[in-house]
Structures are given as C-alpha cells and as structure tokens.
Design an enzyme around this catalytic site. Structure first.
Site, PDB file in Angstrom:
ATOM      1  N   HIS A 336       0.827  -1.204   0.000  1.00 22.48           N
ATOM      2  CA  HIS A 336       0.000   0.000   0.000  1.00 22.48           C
ATOM      3  C   HIS A 336       0.863   1.256   0.000  1.00 22.48           C
ATOM      4  CE1 HIS A 336       0.670   1.062   4.278  1.00 22.48           C
ATOM      5  NE2 HIS A 336       0.597  -0.231   4.523  1.00 22.48           N
ATOM      6  N   CYS A 355       3.807  -4.598   6.458  1.00 22.88           N
ATOM      7  CA  CYS A 355       3.362  -4.282   5.103  1.00 22.88           C
ATOM      8  C   CYS A 355       4.524  -3.780   4.245  1.00 22.88           C
ATOM      9  CB  CYS A 355       2.263  -3.222   5.143  1.00 22.88           C
ATOM     10  SG  CYS A 355       0.726  -3.797   5.885  1.00 22.88           S
TER      11      CYS A 355
END
Length: 411
Positions: A336, A355
C-alpha cells in the site's frame, strides 16, 4: 280275445287310447328322466374360479423408502415369467408423470427422467404373470432431503472473472468430506497449457488445487467438481455439479528485497518498474516467501485492534486509512501507499507492521498494474513465511509435498 263287432270297435279305441297313453307316458318319463339327470349334474359340478394373479415384481427403491439418491433411477422388474403392461411414476408435489423406458421383453421398466431432491414419488404398475393373469401394485418413496445434501463452490474465483497466474483454486464443501480420495478424482481444472494439478486439504471442508508452475497466461480455464449424486461421506449426497469458467491475465510477478529496499515488477517476465519500499520493522518483520494478491481496495482502514493491540501497548498505532491497497495475507500484510510520516524511510529503513509501503505514485502504479491472483515474493527479512492458509502461501510448498498434509515448511 274275441270282440263283438260293437265291442271290438270300442275296445280297439280304448286299447289304442291306452296304447297312446302308454307311449306318451313312456316319452314323458324319458323326458323327465333326462331333465333330472342334467339338474343332478349341474348341482354336483364345482363352479369355475377366476385364476388368481401369481406374478412376482421387484421395485427399486422399495416401498416407503426414504433418502433415495435421485441420480439413481427407479426400476420395476418382472420375475419368474412376469411381464409389465404399464408403469407410472408421479411426482407427488407437482403431479407430473416422469418418463421411463420399457425393455423389449417387457420385463424391466426404468425411469429416464431425473428425479428431484427432497421429493415424494408414487409408482404404480400393472403386470401379467406367466398364466396371463393381470395384477397391480403401488410403491411410494422419498428422495434425499435437505439435511443430507451437500454442495461445493469456489469462493475465490467467480464465473467469468479474470485472475493472475498465481491464483489458487479453493474448493469449499458444505459438509465434511470423508471420502477424500473419491472426491479428488471428481475435481478437474482444464484449459490450454494447464499442467497437472494436486490437491491439498486444509480441513474436511476445504481443499486447494494448484499446478507445479503457475497457470498459463491469457488462458480460458474451467474448474469442475462433479459431485452430483456422490456420497461425500456420512450419507451426505452432492446435490449439484460445480462448474466455474474464468480466465487468466498477463503473468505478473513482483520481488520485494529487504536488502535493497526495492520492489521489482515484472509483466510477462519483463522488468517494467523498480521502486523503493519500506518493509516491516524489527518488531513486526515482513514475512518471506511467495504470496498471492487476495483483494484490492482503493482505500482501507487499518485498525490496530484487529491485531489484538490496545492503546498503551508498545506497538499501538493510531487507526489510519491507507490508499492503493493490495492484501497479501488474512492477518493484514498489504502492499500500500506509505503514510506521509514514513516517506523519509521509503527505500532506506523499515517502519511498517509488516506491510510493503511505497511512495504515492509507485503505489498507484502497483495498484493499477497488479491484480488479484498475481504473485508478490518477499526475500531477506530473516523472518519465516506466513502459514500457507494465511492467505495463499501455497506456492511456498514444494509441489512433490503439496498433497502431504503433514508437510511443514518454514512458517
């Protein structure tokens, strides 16, 4: 005897009259005797009885049977010289008569029209025994009820969908599968260039299918589970066949390297972009291995409570909304756009909770280029792999060991 002329005439008349009477009586006795003999004969004879039907007929399913598998036809069979004159099978709910075929020798009738699940039927027949005497019979039965039905579906592949070449096919069953070997033989995935597949069971109701290599790019594929009428185990009968048609897109693969803090993106084996990234920090290192993009959302709200964190915990972070998100695991690993506060660390250090973060333009590029079913591989973090069922980590299992449920990799 002598008669006078006068006496002679009278006597002759009398004699003739007596003679006539004697003849008449004689004939009358004969007639009366003949009638008496006939009446006696009629009274002593036994009245003829109507022959009784003695035919033998077997019906499948048997009378008052329940849970009959509707994929199995109803049959009526004449035995020991018995033939069938007519058979009628009726759906008790709709009143519709089902079609059937009678054998050439008229000894066997078989329903030729599909029966329905959870339905009552009445079967009547007229048969003729070896003595040509007719008899009738009736039988009722019910088919598999809802409580004993099972179905299958693939939740991660939709009819007509387009997916990356790394897409894992996950078959779900509504009831536990006991007869796994038999069910595996009924699962197929076909398409031009699709290699041999293997199945790995994650539970009694979930099985995944994959090939040794990825699926071929830009290919129409059909996945099937032909379980209609099949006993999955414990008397649970498949109520329909599963068929899903989908296709694959271009081959897309991304490699995230913790050593270089970069991600390389490949389309059809050609490098199309290299971008800086930030990965998981020391407390939340990024998992290694190959993962599959599960879903994508333009925005996604990250909430630390979903990780079991509470305010005041060392790893607590304030909830935030991320942009251009692509999920890699169920537990919350995404690709992301990094938060503005992390921009200074992108390509330099690791500040995320596992992430893979990117600068806005690069995150947009990944989001627009990659899709569900594409592969993202992370290396050199020093952390184990994610469990294969935490998302789709199936590509981290050697193909030779894929069907071995006891195989334990580095996770």
């Amino acid at each position: 005897m002598a008669f006078s002329p006068k006496e002679s005439m009278a006597s002759r008349r009398q004699a003739l009259g007596l003679s006539a009477l004697g003849l008449t009586s004689a004939f009358g006795l004969v007639a009366c005797g003949s009638s008496a003999d006939n009446a006696s004969s009629s009274a002593s004879a036994t009245p003829s009885e109507k022959p009784k039907y003695a035919g033998k007929v077997s019906v499948v399913p048997e009378n008052e049977a329940t849970e009959h598998n509707p994929t199995h036809p109803a049959t009526v069979t004449g035995e020991e010289g018995t033939t069938l004159k007519s058979v009628k099978l009726v759906n008790d709910t709709t009143g519709a008569e089902l079609k059937g075929t009678l054998s050439d020798d008229k000894t066997t009738w078989t329903s030729s029209e599909d029966l329905e699940f959870d339905t009552q039927y009445t079967l009547t027949y007229t048969a003729i025994d070896s003595q040509k005497v007719e008899g009738k019979g009736e039988s009722t039965f019910g088919t598999v009820t809802a409580a004993n039905q099972a179905d299958a579906w693939i939740p991660n592949v939709q009819e007509g969908g387009v997916y990356g070449v790394g897409q894992i096919l996950e078959f779900h069953f509504s009831e536990p599968v006991v007869n796994k070997d038999a069910i595996e033989k009924l699962i197929s995935v076909t398409g031009k260039g699709v290699g041999e597949g293997k199945i790995r069971w994650y539970s009694d109701t979930v099985a995944r299918w994959r090939t040794e290599d990825y699926l071929p790019a830009r290919t129409a594929i059909t996945a099937k589970a032909n379980i209609l009428g099949v006993d999955l185990g414990n008397g649970m009968i498949g109520n329909s066949n599963l068929v899903v048609n989908f296709s694959t897109s271009d081959k897309r693969y991304a490699l995230a390297d913790n050593y270089t803090k970069t991600m390389q993106m490949f389309v059809n084996d050609k490098l199309v972009n290299t971008v800086p990234i930030t990965l998981g920090n020391e407390d939340w290192p990024s998992v290694v291995g190959k993962l599959v993009v599960i879903e994508q959302e333009a925005t996604y709200k990250f909430d630390p409570t979903t990780l079991g964190l509470k305010k005041g915990d060392p790893h607590w972070y304030e909830p935030f909304t991320a942009h251009n998100t692509s999920r890699l695991t169920n537990s919350g690993v995404f690709v992301h756009q990094a938060l503005p506060s992390a921009y200074a660390y992108v390509g330099v250090g690791n500040v995320s909770h596992g992430c893979l973060g990117m600068m806005p333009a690069d995150a947009q590029y990944f989001f627009d280029t990659f899709d569900v079913g594409d592969i993202v591989e992370t290396v050199n973090t020093g952390y184990p792999m994610a469990d294969p069922d935490n998302g789709y980590g199936d590509w981290n299992i050697p193909f030779a060991s894929y069907s071995d449920e006891n195989y334990k990799g580095d996770w």
